[in-house]
Design an enzyme around this catalytic site. Structure first.
Site, mmCIF file in Angstrom:
data_model
loop_
_atom_site.group_PDB
_atom_site.id
_atom_site.type_symbol
_atom_site.label_atom_id
_atom_site.label_comp_id
_atom_site.label_asym_id
_atom_site.label_seq_id
_atom_site.Cartn_x
_atom_site.Cartn_y
_atom_site.Cartn_z
ATOM 1 N N ASP A 30 0.857 -1.186 0.000
ATOM 2 C CA ASP A 30 0.000 0.000 0.000
ATOM 3 C C ASP A 30 0.892 1.233 0.000
ATOM 4 O OD1 ASP A 30 -3.270 0.259 0.875
ATOM 5 O OD2 ASP A 30 -2.054 2.091 0.868
ATOM 6 N N LYS A 223 -20.449 -8.088 -11.493
ATOM 7 C CA LYS A 223 -20.285 -7.370 -10.223
ATOM 8 C C LYS A 223 -21.255 -6.194 -10.109
ATOM 9 C CE LYS A 223 -18.809 -5.810 -6.421
ATOM 10 N NZ LYS A 223 -19.064 -6.462 -5.153
ATOM 11 N N PHE A 268 -32.387 -9.205 1.889
ATOM 12 C CA PHE A 268 -32.351 -7.856 1.307
ATOM 13 C C PHE A 268 -33.742 -7.291 1.076
ATOM 14 C CE2 PHE A 268 -28.142 -6.186 0.526
ATOM 15 C CZ PHE A 268 -27.416 -7.231 1.071
ATOM 16 N N ALA A 271 -37.210 -3.341 5.129
ATOM 17 C CA ALA A 271 -37.493 -1.910 4.959
ATOM 18 C C ALA A 271 -36.705 -1.126 5.994
ATOM 19 C CB ALA A 271 -38.978 -1.672 5.142
ATOM 20 N N GLY A 272 -36.329 0.084 5.650
ATOM 21 C CA GLY A 272 -35.571 0.901 6.597
ATOM 22 C C GLY A 272 -35.190 2.233 5.992
ATOM 23 N N CYS A 279 -20.040 0.754 -1.606
ATOM 24 C CA CYS A 279 -20.267 -0.016 -2.841
ATOM 25 C C CYS A 279 -21.600 0.291 -3.526
ATOM 26 C CB CYS A 279 -20.161 -1.501 -2.543
ATOM 27 S SG CYS A 279 -18.478 -1.977 -2.117
HETATM 28 P P1 NAD Z 1 -10.173 1.123 0.297
HETATM 29 O O1 NAD Z 1 -10.244 2.562 0.028
HETATM 30 O O2 NAD Z 1 -10.508 0.602 1.660
HETATM 31 O O3 NAD Z 1 -8.695 0.593 -0.042
HETATM 32 C C1 NAD Z 1 -7.973 0.959 -1.168
HETATM 33 C C2 NAD Z 1 -6.499 0.957 -0.802
HETATM 34 O O4 NAD Z 1 -5.719 1.158 -1.978
HETATM 35 C C3 NAD Z 1 -6.099 2.069 0.175
HETATM 36 O O5 NAD Z 1 -5.466 1.506 1.310
HETATM 37 C C4 NAD Z 1 -5.131 2.950 -0.633
HETATM 38 O O6 NAD Z 1 -4.128 3.534 0.146
HETATM 39 C C5 NAD Z 1 -4.587 1.915 -1.615
HETATM 40 N N1 NAD Z 1 -3.973 2.527 -2.802
HETATM 41 C C6 NAD Z 1 -4.443 3.500 -3.599
HETATM 42 N N2 NAD Z 1 -3.563 3.785 -4.582
HETATM 43 C C7 NAD Z 1 -2.498 2.950 -4.385
HETATM 44 C C8 NAD Z 1 -1.256 2.771 -5.057
HETATM 45 N N3 NAD Z 1 -0.919 3.507 -6.118
HETATM 46 N N4 NAD Z 1 -0.395 1.847 -4.594
HETATM 47 C C9 NAD Z 1 -0.722 1.104 -3.506
HETATM 48 N N5 NAD Z 1 -1.885 1.238 -2.827
HETATM 49 C C10 NAD Z 1 -2.754 2.151 -3.269
HETATM 50 O O7 NAD Z 1 -11.084 0.415 -0.794
HETATM 51 P P2 NAD Z 1 -11.899 -0.975 -0.679
HETATM 52 O O8 NAD Z 1 -13.156 -0.788 0.083
HETATM 53 O O9 NAD Z 1 -10.968 -2.054 -0.286
HETATM 54 O O10 NAD Z 1 -12.326 -1.165 -2.208
HETATM 55 C C11 NAD Z 1 -11.388 -1.472 -3.211
HETATM 56 C C12 NAD Z 1 -12.149 -1.850 -4.462
HETATM 57 O O11 NAD Z 1 -12.907 -3.039 -4.224
HETATM 58 C C13 NAD Z 1 -13.162 -0.806 -4.925
HETATM 59 O O12 NAD Z 1 -13.225 -0.818 -6.318
HETATM 60 C C14 NAD Z 1 -14.472 -1.318 -4.349
HETATM 61 O O13 NAD Z 1 -15.585 -0.899 -5.088
HETATM 62 C C15 NAD Z 1 -14.292 -2.814 -4.470
HETATM 63 N N6 NAD Z 1 -15.085 -3.590 -3.527
HETATM 64 C C16 NAD Z 1 -15.226 -3.162 -2.246
HETATM 65 C C17 NAD Z 1 -15.959 -3.938 -1.346
HETATM 66 C C18 NAD Z 1 -16.168 -3.465 0.063
HETATM 67 O O14 NAD Z 1 -17.046 -4.002 0.724
HETATM 68 N N7 NAD Z 1 -15.385 -2.501 0.550
HETATM 69 C C19 NAD Z 1 -16.545 -5.144 -1.744
HETATM 70 C C20 NAD Z 1 -16.342 -5.566 -3.061
HETATM 71 C C21 NAD Z 1 -15.611 -4.779 -3.939
#
Ligand code: NAD
Length: 448
Positions: A30, A223, A268, A271-272, A279
């Site tokens: 990260d 997705k 899912f 109601a709420g 997401c």
């Molecule tokens: P998040 O913001 O929690 O994490 C993203 C991470 O990427 C951060 O820690 C950030 O510092 C890092 N990052 C950004 N640019 C970077 C780089 N150049 N090099 C290294 N690290 C870098 O995001 P998330 O919730 O984990 O979501 C990530 C993706 O997954 C999104 O597209 C989201 O839509 C998808 N997604 C999320 C969930 C969920 O429940 N959160 C579920 C399914 C899919």
């Protein structure tokens, strides 16, 4: 297998830990130094039940390493997961800045055959976009190397992310190249066999996890369409709940009666106050945007968003019905996270509700079992309290926004004695209406 995970957020960290636990060698990278520092010290930067223990044990087993240094991780690993954020731009389009940046870096560091796996939720055509950027950035000796792109969307639910990672309901692999598909199948083999120790010790382990092999565009759409459909179910039942209020029907009975039809189901269908999080809002908007961009219609998707926005303001209307003018009233808000068992507050309904109450002149005291500071989108005039009882002191109204299980066990007798007026809006229909009414509360739910 040697795996690199880029981005240690909710998806990347859980994916990395899961891959390590099933026996792969994982480097999680990260660019956020604070996050990596915490992880080095065995601390999880996000709240997910069971995650911290798994981080510690896999670091000890040397299956899992954390780093801020991408070049080395890309060079040493054979499978590169992209798990960076794709937050919405103001027009609803996903912001692909982080994804583009990572693709450029991958291109410049490639030193052999790599499978680049896109786990972030991305718009249609992103697999090709990533491929193009990587190709453009191959330099020097890298020009002789090859790579394949795979779309492998993530379906984990925050709050249950660890369970979902080990026991997914399906694995989707979208790629145009059979060689990359074979690599992915091998990577997921232990998960399919469910013979790693975490699964063996879990009575809820899964058998027959289906793998869907498809092209990258269909995979990307699976997705978006899945999240949009789930959001549609919630908006649909919220619209029914609003009809229930007008005709004096009970949405809980209506939902139960509907849900017994196996074609409908009860999941899912609660109601709420509506959906939020990182997401659903962005994915429904992004799919609507894609539809319009490609000349298809997005009538349902646009309505799903409208119904959801309306639902949050409906709570404010209910508050006005109960306590009249909001100005100078004290409102206790229970729950800040967008749903229980997570610390995630992105696009949480609590933010809209609290900001509106403050705008109308209320004093707002909010309590959440995990979220202990004001999210950045929330008006900092809101006070975050250490417990529910502090929040409700002299309050004219309670608004329950997040269905944290601990709210079921509150001492409502004590709460009533602390409040100025015993008014409660149960934005999740989770409390026992008749019991609260017996205690003397003026109770309003959603559609009940
Ligand atoms: P998040 O913001 O929690 O994490 C993203 C991470 O990427 C951060 O820690 C950030 O510092 C890092 N990052 C950004 N640019 C970077 C780089 N150049 N090099 C290294 N690290 C870098 O995001 P998330 O919730 O984990 O979501 C990530 C993706 O997954 C999104 O597209 C989201 O839509 C998808 N997604 C999320 C969930 C969920 O429940 N959160 C579920 C399914 C899919």
């Amino acid at each position: 297998m040697r795996v690199c995970v880029i981005g240690t957020g909710y998806v990347g960290l859980v994916t990395g830990v899961c891959m390590a636990e099933i026996g792969h060698n994982v480097i999680c990278v990260d660019k956020d130094e604070q996050k990596i520092k915490m992880l080095f010290n065995g601390k999880s930067p996000i709240y997910e039940n069971g995650l911290e223990e798994l981080i510690k044990s896999n670091v000890t087993n040397k299956n899992l390493v954390f780093s801020t240094e991408l070049a080395g991780a890309i060079r040493s690993q054979e499978i590169i997961f992209i798990c960076v954020g794709t937050p919405p731009l103001p027009n609803g389009k996903p912001d692909l800045t982080a994804l583009d940046e990572v693709s450029r870096l991958i291109g410049s560091y490639i030193n052999g055959y790599k499978v680049i796996v896109n786990k972030s939720t991305v718009p249609i055509g992103t697999a090709n976009r990533v491929k193009k950027i990587i190709k453009e950035n191959l330099n020097g000796e890298g020009k002789g190397y090859s790579f394949d792109i795979v779309s492998n969307p993530e379906f984990l639910k925050e709050g249950e992310a660890v369970y979902d990672a080990f026991f997914p309901e399906r694995i989707v692999i979208g790629s145009e190249n059979p060689k990359a598909v074979e690599v992915m199948k091998k990577l997921y083999e232990p998960l399919i066999r469910q013979d790693f120790s975490y699964a063996v010790n879990n009575i809820n382990r899964k058998s027959d996890i289906p793998i869907i092999i498809t092209d990258s565009t269909s995979s990307e759409l699976i997705k978006y369409a899945s999240n949009a459909f789930l959001a549609t179910k919630i908006s649909f039942i919220n619209e029914v709940a609003n009809i229930c209020e007008r005709v004096e029907a009970n949405v809980l009975d209506v939902t139960y009666g509907m849900g017994l039809d196996s074609r409908i189901g009860t999941k899912f269908m609660r109601a709420g106050i509506g959906w939020g999080g990182s997401c659903f809002p962005k994915d429904v908007r992004a799919l609507a945007f894609t539809a319009e961009e490609y000349g298809a219609s997005a009538n349902i998707l646009n309505s799903v968003i409208l119904v959801n926005n309306y639902q949050r303001y409906k709570v404010i209307q209910k508050a006005m019905d109960m306590i009249g003018i909001i100005e100078d009233k004290i409102v206790a808000v229970l729950g800040i996270a967008f749903k229980p068992n997570t610390d995630d507050t992105r696009e949480a309904p609590s933010i809209t509700v609290i900001n509106k109450l403050l705008e109308l002149g209320a004093e707002v005291r909010a309590y959440d079992p995990i979220v202990k500071s004001c999210p950045k989108e929330m008006d900092p005039k809101a006070t975050i309290t250490k417990d529910v009882y502090e929040a409700v002191k002299n309050a004219n109204l309670i608004v329950l926004v997040t269905e944290w299980p601990e709210f079921l066990n509150l001492d409502f007798g004590r709460i009533k004695s602390l409040m100025k007026m015993p008014n409660i809006i149960d934005g999740r229909n989770m409390l026992n209406k008749s019991k609260l009414q017996e205690l003397g509360f003026n109770y309003k739910g959603i559609g009940i």
